[in-house]
Design a protein around this motif. Structure first.
Motif, PDB file in Angstrom:
ATOM      1  N   HIS A  52       0.865  -1.182   0.000  1.00 54.78           N
ATOM      2  CA  HIS A  52       0.000   0.000   0.000  1.00 54.78           C
ATOM      3  C   HIS A  52       0.898   1.228   0.000  1.00 54.78           C
ATOM      4  N   LEU A  53       1.270   1.638  -1.198  1.00 55.71           N
ATOM      5  CA  LEU A  53       2.187   2.757  -1.382  1.00 55.71           C
ATOM      6  C   LEU A  53       1.452   3.929  -2.019  1.00 55.71           C
ATOM      7  N   LEU A  55       0.772   6.640  -4.862  1.00 61.05           N
ATOM      8  CA  LEU A  55       0.840   6.424  -6.304  1.00 61.05           C
ATOM      9  C   LEU A  55       2.207   6.773  -6.870  1.00 61.05           C
ATOM     10  N   TRP A  56       2.826   7.867  -6.415  1.00 65.27           N
ATOM     11  CA  TRP A  56       4.114   8.252  -6.991  1.00 65.27           C
ATOM     12  C   TRP A  56       5.178   7.192  -6.723  1.00 65.27           C
ATOM     13  N   GLN A  57       5.098   6.488  -5.596  1.00 68.05           N
ATOM     14  CA  GLN A  57       6.062   5.433  -5.303  1.00 68.05           C
ATOM     15  C   GLN A  57       5.819   4.210  -6.182  1.00 68.05           C
ATOM     16  N   LYS A  58       4.547   3.917  -6.429  1.00 66.39           N
ATOM     17  CA  LYS A  58       4.232   2.830  -7.354  1.00 66.39           C
ATOM     18  C   LYS A  58       4.720   3.172  -8.757  1.00 66.39           C
ATOM     19  N   CYS A  59       4.537   4.426  -9.154  1.00 66.56           N
ATOM     20  CA  CYS A  59       5.005   4.868 -10.478  1.00 66.56           C
ATOM     21  C   CYS A  59       6.515   4.749 -10.587  1.00 66.56           C
ATOM     22  N   PHE A  60       7.207   5.139  -9.527  1.00 63.73           N
ATOM     23  CA  PHE A  60       8.668   5.037  -9.536  1.00 63.73           C
ATOM     24  C   PHE A  60       9.102   3.577  -9.627  1.00 63.73           C
ATOM     25  N   ALA A  61       8.455   2.712  -8.842  1.00 62.94           N
ATOM     26  CA  ALA A  61       8.763   1.278  -8.904  1.00 62.94           C
ATOM     27  C   ALA A  61       8.471   0.739 -10.303  1.00 62.94           C
ATOM     28  N   GLY A  62       7.343   1.148 -10.872  1.00 64.35           N
ATOM     29  CA  GLY A  62       6.991   0.717 -12.223  1.00 64.35           C
ATOM     30  C   GLY A  62       8.010   1.157 -13.249  1.00 64.35           C
ATOM     31  N   MET A  63       8.467   2.399 -13.133  1.00 60.45           N
ATOM     32  CA  MET A  63       9.480   2.918 -14.051  1.00 60.45           C
ATOM     33  C   MET A  63      10.755   2.079 -13.953  1.00 60.45           C
ATOM     34  N   ILE A  64      11.173   1.749 -12.736  1.00 60.84           N
ATOM     35  CA  ILE A  64      12.382   0.946 -12.533  1.00 60.84           C
ATOM     36  C   ILE A  64      12.187  -0.454 -13.108  1.00 60.84           C
ATOM     37  N   ILE A  65      11.027  -1.047 -12.870  1.00 63.51           N
ATOM     38  CA  ILE A  65      10.745  -2.398 -13.379  1.00 63.51           C
ATOM     39  C   ILE A  65      10.778  -2.409 -14.906  1.00 63.51           C
ATOM     40  N   ILE A  66      10.049  -1.501 -15.534  1.00 61.66           N
ATOM     41  CA  ILE A  66       9.996  -1.483 -16.994  1.00 61.66           C
ATOM     42  C   ILE A  66      11.376  -1.187 -17.588  1.00 61.66           C
ATOM     43  N   THR A  67      12.065  -0.195 -17.043  1.00 59.05           N
ATOM     44  CA  THR A  67      13.385   0.157 -17.561  1.00 59.05           C
ATOM     45  C   THR A  67      14.359  -1.004 -17.374  1.00 59.05           C
ATOM     46  N   GLY A  68      14.286  -1.685 -16.239  1.00 58.33           N
ATOM     47  CA  GLY A  68      15.160  -2.835 -15.993  1.00 58.33           C
ATOM     48  C   GLY A  68      14.890  -3.978 -16.951  1.00 58.33           C
ATOM     49  N   ILE A  69      13.618  -4.293 -17.151  1.00 63.91           N
ATOM     50  CA  ILE A  69      13.263  -5.358 -18.091  1.00 63.91           C
ATOM     51  C   ILE A  69      13.666  -4.960 -19.506  1.00 63.91           C
ATOM     52  N   GLU A  70      13.461  -3.702 -19.855  1.00 65.93           N
ATOM     53  CA  GLU A  70      13.858  -3.212 -21.167  1.00 65.93           C
ATOM     54  C   GLU A  70      15.380  -3.335 -21.359  1.00 65.93           C
ATOM     55  N   LEU A  71      16.142  -3.035 -20.331  1.00 61.44           N
ATOM     56  CA  LEU A  71      17.596  -3.155 -20.425  1.00 61.44           C
ATOM     57  C   LEU A  71      18.012  -4.609 -20.635  1.00 61.44           C
ATOM     58  N   VAL A  72      17.476  -5.509 -19.828  1.00 54.05           N
ATOM     59  CA  VAL A  72      17.833  -6.924 -19.950  1.00 54.05           C
ATOM     60  C   VAL A  72      17.422  -7.459 -21.320  1.00 54.05           C
ATOM     61  N   PHE A  73      16.181  -7.192 -21.729  1.00 58.96           N
ATOM     62  CA  PHE A  73      15.719  -7.664 -23.028  1.00 58.96           C
ATOM     63  C   PHE A  73      16.516  -7.016 -24.161  1.00 58.96           C
ATOM     64  N   GLY A  74      16.863  -5.740 -24.010  1.00 58.76           N
ATOM     65  CA  GLY A  74      17.654  -5.056 -25.024  1.00 58.76           C
ATOM     66  C   GLY A  74      19.029  -5.677 -25.176  1.00 58.76           C
ATOM     67  N   ILE A  75      19.670  -5.978 -24.062  1.00 62.11           N
ATOM     68  CA  ILE A  75      20.990  -6.608 -24.127  1.00 62.11           C
ATOM     69  C   ILE A  75      20.886  -7.972 -24.804  1.00 62.11           C
ATOM     70  N   VAL A  76      19.879  -8.755 -24.419  1.00 59.22           N
ATOM     71  CA  VAL A  76      19.732 -10.098 -24.991  1.00 59.22           C
ATOM     72  C   VAL A  76      19.332 -10.032 -26.465  1.00 59.22           C
ATOM     73  N   PHE A  77      18.227  -9.346 -26.777  1.00 57.22           N
ATOM     74  CA  PHE A  77      17.682  -9.404 -28.136  1.00 57.22           C
ATOM     75  C   PHE A  77      18.356  -8.445 -29.116  1.00 57.22           C
ATOM     76  N   ASN A  78      18.797  -7.290 -28.647  1.00 59.78           N
ATOM     77  CA  ASN A  78      19.402  -6.320 -29.561  1.00 59.78           C
ATOM     78  C   ASN A  78      20.913  -6.474 -29.680  1.00 59.78           C
ATOM     79  N   ILE A  79      21.581  -6.653 -28.557  1.00 59.82           N
ATOM     80  CA  ILE A  79      23.041  -6.694 -28.580  1.00 59.82           C
ATOM     81  C   ILE A  79      23.557  -8.112 -28.833  1.00 59.82           C
ATOM     82  N   ILE A  80      23.093  -9.074 -28.050  1.00 58.47           N
ATOM     83  CA  ILE A  80      23.613 -10.440 -28.190  1.00 58.47           C
ATOM     84  C   ILE A  80      23.047 -11.129 -29.430  1.00 58.47           C
ATOM     85  N   LEU A  81      21.721 -11.143 -29.568  1.00 56.56           N
ATOM     86  CA  LEU A  81      21.098 -11.846 -30.698  1.00 56.56           C
ATOM     87  C   LEU A  81      20.999 -10.994 -31.959  1.00 56.56           C
ATOM     88  N   LYS A  82      21.282  -9.712 -31.843  1.00 58.26           N
ATOM     89  CA  LYS A  82      21.282  -8.771 -32.970  1.00 58.26           C
ATOM     90  C   LYS A  82      19.967  -8.770 -33.758  1.00 58.26           C
TER      91      LYS A  82
END
Length: 121
Positions: A52-53, A55-82
């Motif tokens: 029970h946070l 809204l701004w804290q949930k938004c911040f957590a969401g931003m971190i989650i999405i950006t983190g997943i985007e980074l991991v997926f970007g490294i795997v699919f864009n950089i490693i798998l090209k």
């Protein structure tokens, strides 16, 4: 078993929703975005139901989650798998062309919308 189905539904909605956002915004998507969206909405569902946070804290957590997943997926699919799913190289304040501050701010705002919808469900 009920929790499994709740998370499965959240994952499916997240996967299809993320792909739909990409199709609307870019005119195309990639299968990896389904899995990214599934992970994101599952995480949001967990946060929404267990913390029970303000809204701004949930938004911040969401931003971190999405950006983190985007980074991991970007490294795997864009950089490693090209597979060249996306490229933020021309966007200011980017890291490896996979994540950038302007899109992280967009994820902050979209997280707010998503958490508000989850509150209603």
């Amino acid at each position: 078993m009920r929790y499994f189905f709740n998370y499965l539904i959240a994952a499916l909605i997240g996967g299809f929703g993320y792909c739909l956002i990409e199709i609307i915004y870019r005119g195309r998507t990639h299968y990896s975005m389904f899995f990214a969206g599934a992970m994101v909405l599952s995480a949001f569902y967990y946060i929404s139901n267990n913390y029970h946070l303000p809204l701004w804290q949930k938004c911040f957590a969401g931003m971190i989650i999405i950006t983190g997943i985007e980074l991991v997926f970007g490294i795997v699919f864009n950089i490693i798998l090209k597979e060249n799913v996306w490229d933020y190289s021309n966007v200011p304040m980017n890291f490896l062309g996979q994540i950038c501050v302007p899109f992280s701010l967009i994820w902050f705002a979209l997280s707010g919308v998503t958490f508000k919808i989850l509150e209603k469900i």
